[in-house]
Motif scaffolding. Structure first.
Motif, PDB file in Angstrom:
ATOM      1  N   PRO B 108       0.827  -1.216   0.000  1.00 66.73           N
ATOM      2  CA  PRO B 108       0.000   0.000   0.000  1.00 66.73           C
ATOM      3  C   PRO B 108       0.858   1.261   0.000  1.00 66.73           C
ATOM      4  CG  PRO B 108      -0.834  -1.557   1.604  1.00 66.73           C
ATOM      5  CD  PRO B 108       0.427  -2.149   1.056  1.00 66.73           C
ATOM      6  N   GLN B 109       1.938   1.228   0.778  1.00 69.65           N
ATOM      7  CA  GLN B 109       2.789   2.417   0.866  1.00 69.65           C
ATOM      8  C   GLN B 109       3.437   2.746  -0.477  1.00 69.65           C
ATOM      9  OE1 GLN B 109       2.639   0.103   3.256  1.00 69.65           O
ATOM     10  NE2 GLN B 109       1.859   1.364   4.938  1.00 69.65           N
ATOM     11  N   VAL B 112       0.969   4.329  -2.832  1.00 70.15           N
ATOM     12  CA  VAL B 112       0.730   5.742  -2.540  1.00 70.15           C
ATOM     13  C   VAL B 112       1.921   6.573  -2.991  1.00 70.15           C
ATOM     14  CG1 VAL B 112       0.442   7.402  -0.675  1.00 70.15           C
ATOM     15  CG2 VAL B 112      -0.869   5.304  -0.665  1.00 70.15           C
ATOM     16  N   LEU B 115       1.795   7.221  -6.596  1.00 74.89           N
ATOM     17  CA  LEU B 115       0.891   8.316  -6.931  1.00 74.89           C
ATOM     18  C   LEU B 115       1.558   9.663  -6.718  1.00 74.89           C
ATOM     19  CD1 LEU B 115      -2.609   7.379  -5.532  1.00 74.89           C
ATOM     20  CD2 LEU B 115      -1.995   7.793  -7.892  1.00 74.89           C
ATOM     21  N   SER B 116       2.270   9.780  -5.595  1.00 74.94           N
ATOM     22  CA  SER B 116       2.870  11.095  -5.350  1.00 74.94           C
ATOM     23  C   SER B 116       4.047  11.325  -6.272  1.00 74.94           C
ATOM     24  CB  SER B 116       3.269  11.249  -3.887  1.00 74.94           C
ATOM     25  OG  SER B 116       4.049  10.166  -3.483  1.00 74.94           O
ATOM     26  N   LEU B 135      -5.559  -0.463   1.694  1.00 77.55           N
ATOM     27  CA  LEU B 135      -5.228   0.791   0.997  1.00 77.55           C
ATOM     28  C   LEU B 135      -6.477   1.655   0.794  1.00 77.55           C
ATOM     29  CD1 LEU B 135      -3.088   2.473  -0.423  1.00 77.55           C
ATOM     30  CD2 LEU B 135      -3.546   1.205  -2.506  1.00 77.55           C
ATOM     31  N   GLU B 138      -7.475   4.752   2.776  1.00 75.63           N
ATOM     32  CA  GLU B 138      -6.647   5.949   2.577  1.00 75.63           C
ATOM     33  C   GLU B 138      -7.236   6.842   1.494  1.00 75.63           C
ATOM     34  OE1 GLU B 138      -4.132   6.460   4.638  1.00 75.63           O
ATOM     35  OE2 GLU B 138      -4.567   4.519   5.571  1.00 75.63           O
ATOM     36  N   PHE B 139      -8.003   6.220   0.617  1.00 76.70           N
ATOM     37  CA  PHE B 139      -8.642   6.991  -0.452  1.00 76.70           C
ATOM     38  C   PHE B 139     -10.076   7.357  -0.096  1.00 76.70           C
ATOM     39  CE2 PHE B 139      -5.127   4.968  -2.456  1.00 76.70           C
ATOM     40  CZ  PHE B 139      -4.753   5.758  -3.519  1.00 76.70           C
ATOM     41  N   PHE B 253     -10.019   9.114  -8.600  1.00 79.70           N
ATOM     42  CA  PHE B 253      -9.378   9.877  -7.537  1.00 79.70           C
ATOM     43  C   PHE B 253      -8.279  10.723  -8.168  1.00 79.70           C
ATOM     44  CE2 PHE B 253      -6.646  10.755  -3.985  1.00 79.70           C
ATOM     45  CZ  PHE B 253      -7.490  10.830  -2.897  1.00 79.70           C
ATOM     46  N   THR B 255      -5.192  13.102  -7.392  1.00 82.48           N
ATOM     47  CA  THR B 255      -4.365  13.477  -6.241  1.00 82.48           C
ATOM     48  C   THR B 255      -4.067  14.966  -6.270  1.00 82.48           C
ATOM     49  OG1 THR B 255      -2.279  13.126  -7.376  1.00 82.48           O
ATOM     50  CG2 THR B 255      -3.222  11.254  -6.215  1.00 82.48           C
ATOM     51  N   LEU B 256      -3.707  15.435  -5.089  1.00 85.79           N
ATOM     52  CA  LEU B 256      -3.300  16.828  -4.961  1.00 85.79           C
ATOM     53  C   LEU B 256      -1.866  16.964  -5.401  1.00 85.79           C
ATOM     54  CD1 LEU B 256      -4.567  17.789  -1.442  1.00 85.79           C
ATOM     55  CD2 LEU B 256      -5.337  18.740  -3.584  1.00 85.79           C
ATOM     56  N   GLY B 259       2.487  16.376  -1.527  1.00 94.65           N
ATOM     57  CA  GLY B 259       2.968  15.095  -1.060  1.00 94.65           C
ATOM     58  C   GLY B 259       4.381  15.198  -0.574  1.00 94.65           C
TER      59      GLY B 259
ATOM     60  N   LYS C 743       4.323  19.620   2.784  1.00 91.54           N
ATOM     61  CA  LYS C 743       3.125  20.030   2.054  1.00 91.54           C
ATOM     62  C   LYS C 743       1.989  19.084   2.385  1.00 91.54           C
ATOM     63  CE  LYS C 743       3.984  22.233  -2.013  1.00 91.54           C
ATOM     64  NZ  LYS C 743       4.077  22.107  -3.462  1.00 91.54           N
ATOM     65  N   GLU C 744       0.838  19.448   1.895  1.00 84.49           N
ATOM     66  CA  GLU C 744      -0.314  18.585   2.135  1.00 84.49           C
ATOM     67  C   GLU C 744      -0.074  17.212   1.526  1.00 84.49           C
ATOM     68  OE1 GLU C 744      -1.619  21.616   0.483  1.00 84.49           O
ATOM     69  OE2 GLU C 744      -2.706  22.543   2.156  1.00 84.49           O
ATOM     70  N   ASP C 745      -0.787  16.255   2.101  1.00 80.55           N
ATOM     71  CA  ASP C 745      -0.693  14.900   1.598  1.00 80.55           C
ATOM     72  C   ASP C 745      -1.325  14.821   0.212  1.00 80.55           C
ATOM     73  OD1 ASP C 745      -0.346  12.071   1.776  1.00 80.55           O
ATOM     74  OD2 ASP C 745      -2.526  11.994   2.001  1.00 80.55           O
ATOM     75  N   THR C 746      -0.759  13.954  -0.617  1.00 84.01           N
ATOM     76  CA  THR C 746      -1.295  13.794  -1.977  1.00 84.01           C
ATOM     77  C   THR C 746      -2.735  13.335  -1.966  1.00 84.01           C
ATOM     78  OG1 THR C 746       0.549  12.289  -1.947  1.00 84.01           O
ATOM     79  CG2 THR C 746      -0.075  13.189  -4.067  1.00 84.01           C
ATOM     80  N   LEU C 747      -3.066  12.535  -0.983  1.00 79.53           N
ATOM     81  CA  LEU C 747      -4.403  11.971  -0.973  1.00 79.53           C
ATOM     82  C   LEU C 747      -5.350  12.813  -0.141  1.00 79.53           C
ATOM     83  CD1 LEU C 747      -3.528   8.194  -0.591  1.00 79.53           C
ATOM     84  CD2 LEU C 747      -3.749   9.558  -2.639  1.00 79.53           C
ATOM     85  N   ARG C 749      -5.199  13.506   2.963  1.00 81.92           N
ATOM     86  CA  ARG C 749      -5.343  13.124   4.374  1.00 81.92           C
ATOM     87  C   ARG C 749      -4.603  14.143   5.219  1.00 81.92           C
ATOM     88  NH1 ARG C 749      -2.377   7.564   3.370  1.00 81.92           N
ATOM     89  NH2 ARG C 749      -1.064   9.100   2.340  1.00 81.92           N
ATOM     90  N   PHE C 757       0.297   6.007   8.264  1.00 80.86           N
ATOM     91  CA  PHE C 757       0.121   5.023   7.194  1.00 80.86           C
ATOM     92  C   PHE C 757       1.464   4.680   6.562  1.00 80.86           C
ATOM     93  CE2 PHE C 757      -0.282   4.491   2.567  1.00 80.86           C
ATOM     94  CZ  PHE C 757      -0.921   3.272   2.549  1.00 80.86           C
ATOM     95  N   ALA C 758       2.261   5.713   6.285  1.00 80.34           N
ATOM     96  CA  ALA C 758       3.539   5.468   5.631  1.00 80.34           C
ATOM     97  C   ALA C 758       4.442   4.622   6.510  1.00 80.34           C
ATOM     98  CB  ALA C 758       4.210   6.790   5.290  1.00 80.34           C
ATOM     99  N   LYS C 763      -4.648   1.645  10.321  1.00 77.17           N
ATOM    100  CA  LYS C 763      -5.606   2.688  10.614  1.00 77.17           C
ATOM    101  C   LYS C 763      -6.720   2.089  11.451  1.00 77.17           C
ATOM    102  CE  LYS C 763      -7.183   6.391   7.721  1.00 77.17           C
ATOM    103  NZ  LYS C 763      -7.667   6.693   6.389  1.00 77.17           N
TER     104      LYS C 763
END
Lengths: 127, 494, 776
Positions: B108-109, B112, B115-116, B135, B138-139, B253, B255-256, B259, C743-747, C749, C757-758, C763
Motif C-alpha cells: 500500500p505504501q 501511494v 501516486l505522489s 489501501l 486511505e482513499f 481519484f 491526487t493533490l 505530497g 506540504k499537504e498529503d497527496t491523498l 489526508r 500510514f507510511a 488505521k
C-alpha cells in the motif's frame, strides 16, 4: 504667540481703566524710545505675525488637509518671526551688555544664514 | 527589488513545463505523443501471465493507443515499481485482484508513493482481502466486509445475480464533473465484483454507480437474507445498508499536488505532478468475457415485448476508464500567466495601491486523438483571487471571446500594501486541478507619487512665498539702511 | 610668590601658549588613536564582520542605498520582511546612519578608493568614536577648560559604557548618535553663551542629523527645553537664551519633520509638547521683558496681570480643543515604561522581552564606568560651585540620565558622556590644584627643603597642559567623593583671606601618583572589559578549549549559509523575531518577523505557532506560506540564549492576542516550575518549539542520559515526533536547527494519518470486520 495678547488688551474688562492708561503709556514710550531701525524690524514682525495668524485661521476654519503644507507655511512665518525677533534682540542697543560678542554685522549675518536654512527646509517640506 | 514572480507556493507554475520535466526525466520511453496519454507511454500490468489471454481485448486496446505494456506477475520481483526513487512506469494497472500476497515492493505504501511520484493507477478490487483492502480507506473508500459481492436480481436474466448489467446512460453526473464515460459507451456495462461506498473527500468521485436495485450480499447466505456481518458493518459504518445507487463500482481519484515538502525548484522529483487513480470493484470489467458478452434486453414494442441482444459497452468503458486514469482526457494545463497595468503591456515587478491590473491566463487541454495540447475555452466558473493572508479580491475569470483558451479580467489592487498572490485554484472532479500562485508586492505610492500642489493649500504656499519675499525685501532695506547709517556716521564724523 | 618647585622664567607667554596647543593637538591625536584602536578588538579576535542583530539590517539597508542611490532607498518597500505584509523601509527607518555610510562610500569611490561597503560599515563606529571624543572635548572645554576637555575626551574614548555600542562591526544608530548628541549639546551651549543665532542654527542642523539617525533624539528634544525652563525659573532669562532657543527650536522642529519616519510627530505627540511649550513661554517672557523695558514697573505689573489672565484662558482653551480633537497623541508605551518599570511587562510584553530594555543591574555601572562613577558626583558638585548656565545643563543632564540609565540598560549609553564630562571636570580640578606650583606665601624654609624634588615637579608641570595626553593614552585615575570634598574644601578656602594651600612637592606627589595610578587601573579595566565582554560579534561565538586556545563556534553562519545555498530564493523562513534581520542579511531569505517589532499581532502569530501543537500550528504555517522554521537550541552546548529560554516570552506575547488559546500557566508544571524533562507540562511537550528543539535529541546520546546543559534537566529517552515538519538541517553544535514544513498529503489526508500510514501503522477505522455466520 506672545504679541497676540497685545491685541486682546483692549478687550479685557477688569481694570480697563488702568489697562488703557498703561497701554497708552506703553505706546508713547515705544514711539519715543525705539530707534527707526527697530521700528522697521517691528513692522516686519507684525507682517509675519498677521501672515501666521491668517494661515492658522485658515487651517482651523477651512482645512488642514495638506498638513505638511500648513506646517511648512506656518513654520516659515513662525521661524522667520523668531529669527527676526532674535535679530531685534541682538541689535537693540539696550541689550548690548548681553551680546558682547555679537556685533551688529555678525547678528545680521547669523540672521541671514538662519533664514536661508529655514527657507530651505520650508520649501522642501511644502510640496 | 527582487520579485517573487517566479514563485508559487503550491507550485504548478505551468503544467506544461512540469509535464515536459516528467516526460523528459521520469519516463524512459520516448517522447510525448506516441501514446494517447499526456503523461507517458509505459504501462505496467500486474497480472498472472496465465491470465493474460483473459484480458487481451483491453490490453491490445492499450497497445493500439500507443502504450507499451509490460506484464508482471504479482509475486515476481522484477521489474520494480520504483527504482532509485524514480517510478519505472507512467501507469500501473493492478488486475491481479484475487491475489492474496504480492511481491515485497508492491505494498500500500509503495502504491501511494507511486501516486505522489506522478504515476497513474488503476486498481481492481477482489472479493478476498488483500493489500488493497487496507489501501482503500486511505482513499476514503469504504469497503463492505470481504466476500460480499454486489448482487442484483433485476433485470430478470439468465445470468447469476452477481453478474450485473449497468446502464451507463442512466447515470447522473453533476454539471461540474467531468464525465469519464462518454456517450460512446453505448451498451450496458457488465460488472461483477465488490461495490464500495465513498466517504466525503473532494478528490474522490464516482465514475459508475451501482444500479438502484443492487446490494452487497454474501452469496453463501440463504437467499433473500442479508448477513449479520453486513448488517453489523453497515451499522458501524453508519451509512445504511450496502445497497442502492449510493454505492459505486468505479471511482476516480485525482491526487493533490504536493505530497512532498518542497515547492518550486525545491520540490522533489514528481512532487509537482498530479496523478490519477481509478478504483474498480472487479477486474472482470476489463475482461474479454464481459466484452463479448451480449446484453439481453426486453424491449417494449407495439406488439409486446421483444428480446434484443445488444453488444455490451465493456470494451469502450474499459478503454475510457483507463484513458481517464492515464490522463488522456479531462487534462488541463496553464500555459501562460501574464499581468500588467491597464493601458500597459509589460508586467510590473510590483504594483502600487489602487492600480488597475489586467490578469490573463491561457489554458489548454490535451486532445488524445491528435495527441496535442489545444487551447481550451470551456471553463465557465474559473475564479481569480488576489490574496494576502485572506483573499482581498475574488473575481470571475471569464474566457475572452475570439481568443480560444484565453481568460482575462481586470480588477483594482486593494488599498493595502504587502505581498499579494494571484491565486488560481480550479479543482473540479475529473479534471486536472489548475493551481497557480504568483506573488507580487503591492506597494504604497512612491513619495513623489502623491498629488502635489493642491488647491486647498494655496494659502500656505502664498504664506511661505510671501515670507520669503518679505525676507528678501527686509534684507535689502536693512542693508540699505545700514549703508545709509554708515554714511550719516561718516558725514557726522567729517 | 613662592612655588613648590622652580618654574622656568625665561619662556615667553606665546611659547607657552603655542607649546600647550601643540601638546593638545598631539594629545588629541593620541586619544583618537586609542579610541579607534580599542574598538578593533572585535576585528582582531574574530574578523571584519557585522555584529548582533540590528546592525545586520542597517548593513543590508546600506547596501541597498549604496547600490541604488538615496532616492530609491527612500522609496524602498521590502517585500521580504514581515511576509506577507512587507515593510515600507523608506518610511520606517532613521536613515542617518545609512546615509552617512553612503556618503563616505561615494566619497571614497569618487577618489577611486574601492573600499568595500562592508568595511565602511564595520569601521564607522570606531571612526565616529574619535569624533565623539572631539565633541566631548569641545563640550567640556566650554564647561571648564581645555585640559578638562582632553581628560573628558580620553575618558569617552575608552570608557566601556560607550565602547559597548561602538566596537568595530557594531553598525548601529548609536554609533553616530552619541557624537551627534554631544555635538548638538556643545552647539547649544555655545549658542546660549554667545547668544548667537548662527550656533542655534547649527545646533538645529545637527539636531536634524540626530533625528535622522536615532530614535533617542527625543532626549535632546526634552533636555534642551528643560534646561531653558530651569534657567527661566532661576530668573536667568536673557536675550541670549531667547535667541539660542528660538533659532534652535524653529529650525530644528521644522527640519526634524522632514524625516519620513518622524513625520508630524513633533507637533502631534506628547513627547514633543514640552519643547513647544517652552518655546511659547519664551515668546511671552521675551515680549514681557520688551514691554517692561518701555514702561514703569507699576504699569508693567498691571499689564502683566491682565496678560497672564488672558494667556491662561487662551492656552487652556487651546489645549482642551487640541486634546478633544485628538491632535495630540498620548504618550507611547515605550515612554510609560520609562516611568513605571513594571508597565511594559504588564501591557507590552514585546518591549519587555528585549534584554536591553531591562532595568540596569548595579554591577554594570561599575563594569561600564569604573572609577568614573565615583568621580561623577564630585564633578556635579564642582558644577554647583560655579553654576553658570552651562553648568546647570550638566547638572540637569546628570540627574535625568542617571535616572534613565537605572531604568533601562541601553540608556546607560546616554549617561556615559555626562559621566565622562563631570569626572573630567572633577579630576581636572584635582590635578590643577595639585600641579599648581604656587604656594601660599608662608614658610619659606619649607620651600627650600623641597627644592630637591624640583625636577619631578617640572616633569609633572610639562605634562601639565597635557594631563589629558597622559590620560588619553594611558588614561586616568581616581578620586573618591572624599577627595572631591577635600578638593572643594581647598578650593573654597583658597578664596578666604586665611591663606590655605598645599605646601611642598611631596604632598603633591602622593596625591598625583595616586591619581595617576588610579587612571592606569582604569585603562587596564577598560581594555580588559572591551576585549572580553564587548567585542563578541554574537554571530560568532567563542569558547575556550581546555588548553586555553580559542574555539570558534560558527553555527549561526553555518545555518544561514545552508539556507542561502539550499533553499529557493523566495523560501519563507519563520523564526522568532530576534533572528529576522540576520536571516534577511546573511541568508537572504524571506522572514515573517524581525527585530523591527512594529506589528505585535504578526509576532504574536509566530509566537502562537511556536507554542501550539503541530496540528494547530500547521494551518498557520501554511497560511503564511512558511517553508522553513528555524529554532535556536543551546541544550547541547550550554548556550543559554536559545529559544527555549525565550519561549515564555513567545507564550506571553501570543497570550496577549489570543488569551483563549494560549495560557502561560499551561507551560509550567503544576508546581510552577519551568521544566523540559519528563515532568514537563502537556502543553509544553506538545508545543512546536519543544518538539523542534528536542527532536531526536536523545538519540544523540545513544542509550545514555540526554541532558540539556542549559537547564540541567534530563530529556526523556523517547523524544518528540514530528508529523507536519521534517528536519532539514542541524548545525554542528546543534545551535541552529532548521525544519522544513511539509506540504499537504497527496491523498488529502491530514499529515498525521498519512505519516502513520507510511510507517505501516494500521488505521483504526480500517479494522477488518470479523465475519460471522448469520443465525438462521
Amino acid at each position: 504667540m506672545a504679541p497676540k495678547s497685545s491685541s486682546s488688551f483692549t478687550f479685557t474688562k477688569p481694570s480697563s481703566q488702568s489697562a488703557s492708561s498703561s497701554l497708552s503709556a506703553l505706546l508713547s514710550a515705544y514711539t519715543t524710545q525705539t530707534t527707526p531701525r527697530l521700528k522697521f524690524i517691528d513692522a516686519f514682525l507684525v507682517f509675519l505675525l498677521s501672515s501666521g495668524v491668517l494661515q492658522f485661521v485658515y487651517c482651523v476654519l477651512v482645512t488642514n488637509f495638506p498638513f505638511n503644507a500648513f506646517l511648512a507655511g506656518f513654520s516659515s512665518t513662525v521661524g522667520q518671526f523668531v529669527l527676526t525677533a532674535s535679530l531685534r534682540q541682538q541689535v537693540n542697543p539696550e541689550n548690548k551688555v548681553e551680546f558682547k560678542e555679537v556685533s551688529h554685522e555678525r547678528a545680521f549675518a547669523d540672521f541671514v544664514l538662519g533664514s536661508i536654512v529655514l527657507h530651505f527646509f520650508v520649501y522642501n517640506f511644502l510640496g | 527589488m527582487r520579485t517573487r514572480s517566479q514563485s508559487s507556493f503550491s507550485f504548478s507554475c505551468s503544467l506544461f513545463t512540469l509535464l515536459l520535466v516528467t516526460i523528459a526525466t521520469l519516463v524512459h520511453t520516448s517522447s510525448a505523443g506516441k501514446s494517447a496519454s499526456s503523461t507517458g507511454d509505459s504501462v505496467l500490468v500486474i497480472l498472472e501471465p496465465a491470465k493474460k489471454a483473459e484480458y487481451s481485448i483491453f490490453l491490445n486496446g492499450l497497445e493500439d493507443k500507443g502504450y507499451t505494456v509490460t506484464i508482471r506477475a504479482p509475486k515476481e520481483e522484477q521489474p520494480l515499481l520504483i527504482e532509485a526513487g524514480l517510478p519505472n512506469f507512467s501507469h500501473v494497472v493492478l488486475l491481479a485482484s484475487d491475489t492474496k500476497n504480492f511481491a515485497k515492493d508492491i505494498s500500500p505504501q509503495s502504491l501511494v508513493q507511486l501516486l505522489s511520484l506522478g504515476t497513474n493507477l488503476v486498481l481492481t478490487l477482489g472479493l478476498k482481502q488483500n493489500l488493497l483492502t487496507s489501501l482503500a480507506p486511505e482513499f476514503s473508500l469504504l469497503l463492505p466486509p470481504p466476500a460480499t459481492p454486489l448482487v442484483s436480481y433485476f433485470p430478470e436474466r439468465s445470468d447469476p445475480p452477481s453478474i450485473i448489467p449497468i446502464d451507463v446512460s442512466s447515470q447522473s453526473i453533476p454539471n461540474d464533473t467531468f464525465s469519464v464515460l462518454s456517450s460512446q459507451v453505448t451498451g450496458k456495462v457488465w460488472f461483477s465484483g465488490t461495490a464500495f461506498a465513498l466517504n466525503s473527500n473532494p478528490l474522490l468521485f464516482p465514475i459508475l454507480h451501482a444500479p438502484l436495485e443492487s446490494f452487497a450480499a454474501d452469496l453463501s447466505d440463504a437467499s433473500g437474507r442479508v448477513s449479520d456481518a453486513l448488517a453489523d458493518a453497515s451499522e458501524k459504518g453508519g451509512e445504511g445498508l450496502w445497497a442502492g445507487s449510493s454505492l459505486s463500482v468505479v471511482a476516480g481519484f485525482q491526487t493533490l499536488i504536493g505530497g512532498g515538502t518542497g515547492h518550486g525548484a525545491d520540490a522533489g522529483l514528481g512532487e509537482d505532478n498530479q496523478a490519477r487513480a481509478v478504483w474498480v470493484g472487479g477486474s472482470s470489467l476489463f475482461s474479454d468475457e464481459f466484452a463479448k458478452k451480449k446484453v439481453v434486453e426486453k424491449v417494449q414494442q407495439e406488439r409486446g415485448m421483444k428480446v434484443v441482444e445488444n453488444p455490451s459497452g465493456n470494451t469502450q468503458a474499459a478503454s475510457e476508464i483507463a484513458g481517464w486514469a492515464f490522463q488522456e482526457r479531462g487534462v488541463l494545463r496553464i500555459d501562460e500567466v501574464t499581468h500588467h497595468k491597464v493601458n500597459q503591456t509589460e508586467p510590473l515587478e510590483m504594483y502600487t495601491n489602487n492600480d488597475e491590473i489586467v490578469y490573463t491566463i491561457r489554458i489548454s487541454s490535451f486532445n488524445p486523438s491528435t495527441r496535442k495540447w489545444e487551447p481550451y475555452s470551456g471553463l465557465k466558473d474559473l475564479q481569480l483571487e488576489f490574496t494576502m493572508l485572506d483573499p482581498h479580491v475574488r473575481i470571475a475569470l471569464p474566457p475572452v471571446s475570439g481568443k480560444s483558451g484565453v481568460y482575462s479580467t481586470t480588477f483594482r489592487a486593494p488599498d493595502r500594501h504587502g505581498v499579494f498572490k494571484f491565486v488560481i485554484s480550479y479543482k473540479r472532479k475529473g479534471f486536472t486541478h489548475l493551481i497557480h500562485t504568483l506573488s507580487i508586492p503591492v506597494v504604497p505610492p512612491r513619495h513623489d507619487g502623491y498629488p502635489r500642489f493642491l488647491s486647498a493649500a494655496w494659502p500656505y504656499y502664498a504664506g511661505a512665498i510671501s515670507t520669503s519675499v518679505g525676507f528678501l525685501v527686509f534684507c535689502a532695506i536693512y542693508i540699505a539702511g545700514e549703508a545709509k547709517e554708515e554714511k550719516e556716521k561718516r558725514s557726522k564724523k567729517e | 610668590m613662592s612655588t613648590a618647585y622652580p618654574l622656568p622664567t625665561n619662556i615667553s607667554p606665546t611659547t607657552v601658549a603655542n607649546t600647550a596647543s601643540l601638546l593638545r593637538i598631539v594629545a588629541f591625536g593620541l586619544i583618537s588613536g586609542a579610541a579607534i584602536a580599542s574598538r578593533l578588538f572585535a576585528v582582531i579576535n574574530f574578523e571584519s564582520i557585522i555584529h548582533e542583530f540590528d546592525p545586520w539590517f542597517n548593513y543590508r539597508a546600506t547596501r541597498v542605498l549604496a547600490a541604488k542611490g538615496f532616492y530609491e532607498f527612500w522609496n524602498w518597500f521590502d517585500p521580504t520582511a514581515w511576509y506577507p505584509l512587507g515593510r515600507v523601509v523608506g518610511g520606517t527607518v532613521y536613515p542617518g546612519l545609512m546615509a552617512t555610510s553612503g556618503v563616505i562610500y561615494n566619497f571614497l569611490h569618487y577618489f577611486n578608493l574601492p573600499v568595500d561597503i562592508r568595511n565602511i560599515c564595520v569601521l564607522l563606529a570606531p571612526g565616529f568614536s574619535a569624533l565623539t571624543a572631539w565633541a566631548t572635548y569641545m563640550f567640556t572645554a566650554e564647561m571648564k577648560d581645555p585640559s578638562a576637555g582632553l581628560l573628558a575626551a580620553a575618558f569617552i574614548g575608552i570608557v566601556p559604557g560607550y565602547i559597548s555600542r561602538s566596537v568595530a562591526g557594531s553598525y548601529d544608530n548609536e554609533a553616530i548618535a552619541i557624537f551627534l548628541l554631544m555635538f548638538t549639546f556643545y552647539l547649544w551651549i555655545k549658542a546660549l553663551k554667545l547668544g548667537s543665532a548662527l550656533f542655534g542654527t547649527l545646533a538645529a542642523v545637527f539636531y536634524f542629523y540626530m533625528v535622522a539617525a536615532w530614535g533617542g533624539y527625543a532626549f535632546i528634544t526634552n533636555m534642551i527645553p528643560v534646561h531653558a525652563l530651569v534657567l527661566l525659573l532661576m530668573g536667568r532669562f536673557s536675550g541670549r537664551l531667547y535667541v539660542a532657543y528660538c533659532s534652535w527650536y524653529a529650525i530644528g522642529t521644522l527640519s526634524s519633520m522632514q524625516v519620513p519616519f518622524v513625520g508630524f510627530q513633533p507637533v502631534r505627540t506628547s513627547e514633543h509638547m514640552g519643547a513647544l511649550g517652552v518655546f511659547g513661554l519664551l515668546q511671552i517672557v521675551a515680549f514681557a521683558s520688551l514691554v517692561r523695558s518701555h514702561v514703569s514697573s507699576k504699569q508693567f505689573q498691571n499689564l502683566l496681570a491682565i496678560s497672564v489672565v488672558t494667556m491662561g484662558v487662551l492656552g487652556a482653551g487651546a489645549f482642551v480643543v487640541m486634546t478633544y480633537k485628538g491632535w495630540i497623541a498620548p504618550w507611547t508605551g515605550r515612554f510609560y515604561s520609562l516611568w513605571d518599570t513594571g508597565y511594559a511587562k504588564k501591557y507590552i510584553p514585546i518591549i519587555a522581552s528585549v534584554s536591553e530594555h531591562q532595568p540596569t543591574a548595579w554591577p554594570s555601572f561599575f563594569m561600564d564606568l569604573q572609577l568614573l562613577i565615583f568621580l561623577f558626583p564630585a564633578g556635579v558638585i564642582m558644577c554647583f560651585r560655579e553654576l553658570r548656565d552651562e553648568h546647570v545643563f550638566v547638572i540637569i543632564y546628570a540627574v535625568v540620565a542617571s535616572y534613565f540609565a537605572g531604568v533601562m540598560v541601553r540608556l546607560m549609553l546616554t549617561l556615559t558622556p555626562v559621566v565622562c564630562v563631570s569626572a573630567a571636570v572633577a579630576l581636572s580640578t584635582l590635578l590643577d590644584t595639585y600641579v599648581e606650583a604656587k604656594e601660599p606665601d608662608v614658610p619659606e624654609e619649607r620651600m627650600e627643603a623641597n627644592g630637591s624634588s624640583a625636577p619631578d615637579g617640572k616633569k609633572t608641570k610639562k605634562a601639565g597642559g597635557a594631563v589629558g595626553s597622559q590620560a588619553s593614552t594611558t588614561a586616568v585615575a581616581a578620586a573618591s567623593s572624599a577627595i572631591s570634598d577635600f578638593v572643594s574644601a581647598t578650593r573654597s578656602s583658597a578664596s578666604t583671606p586665611r591663606q590655605k594651600g598645599i605646601w611642598g612637592a611631596d604632598t603633591r606627589l602622593v596625591i598625583l601618583l595616586n591619581a595617576i595610578g588610579m587612571l592606569v587601573f582604569f585603562v587596564f579595566h577598560c581594555t580588559w572589559v572591551t576585549s572580553n565582554a564587548y567585542s563578541s560579534p554574537s554571530v560568532v561565538l567563542a569558547s575556550t578549549n581546555p588548553d586555553g586556545s580559542q574555539h570558534i563556534i560558527d553555527d549561526y553562519r553555518e545555518a544561514y549559509y545552508w539556507l542561502r545555498m539550499n533553499t529557493p530564493q523566495d523560501a519563507v523562513v519563520m523564526s522568532w523575531w530576534d533572528y529576522g534581520y540576520q536571516i534577511a542579511g546573511m541568508a537572504d531569505r524571506v522572514t515573517l518577523v524581525d527585530n523591527n517589532t512594529w506589528n505585535n499581532t504578526h509576532i504574536a502569530t509566530v509566537g502562537k505557532a511556536m507554542s501550539s501543537p503541530e496540528e494547530v500550528a500547521y494551518p498557520i504555517l501554511r497560511k503564511h506560506d512558511v517553508d522553513y522554521v528555524l529554532v535556536i537550541f543551546g541544550g547541547l552546548l550550554g548556550y543559554s540564549g536559545d529559544d527555549i529560554n525565550k519561549f515564555l516570552w513567545m507564550v506571553r506575547i501570543a497570550q496577549g492576542v489570543w488569551p483563549d488559546e494560549i495560557q502561560e500557566p499551561n507551560y509550567f508544571t503544576p508546581q510552577g516550575e519551568y521544566r523540559v524533562d519528563d515532568r514537563a507540562s502537556e502543553a509544553m511537550k506538545t508545543s512546536l518549539m519543544y518538539k523542534m528543539s528536542y527532536y531526536r535529541f536523545s538519540e544523540l546520546y545513544g542509550g545514555g542520559n540526554a541532558v540539556d546543559r542549559v537547564r540541567n534537566q534530563q530529556i526523556p529517552k523517547v523524544g518528540p515526533t514530528l508529523d507536519y515538519l521534517e528536519e532539514a538541517f542541524t548545525t554542528e553544535n546543534w545551535i541552529v536547527r532548521i525544519y522544513k514544513v511539509r506540504k499537504e498529503d497527496t491523498l488529502g489526508r491530514d499529515l498525521k494519518t498519512a505519516n502513520a500510514f507510511a510507517q505501516g501503522k494500521k488505521k483504526k477505522r480500517s479494522k477488518p470486520v470479523s465475519r460471522r455466520r448469520a443465525i438462521v
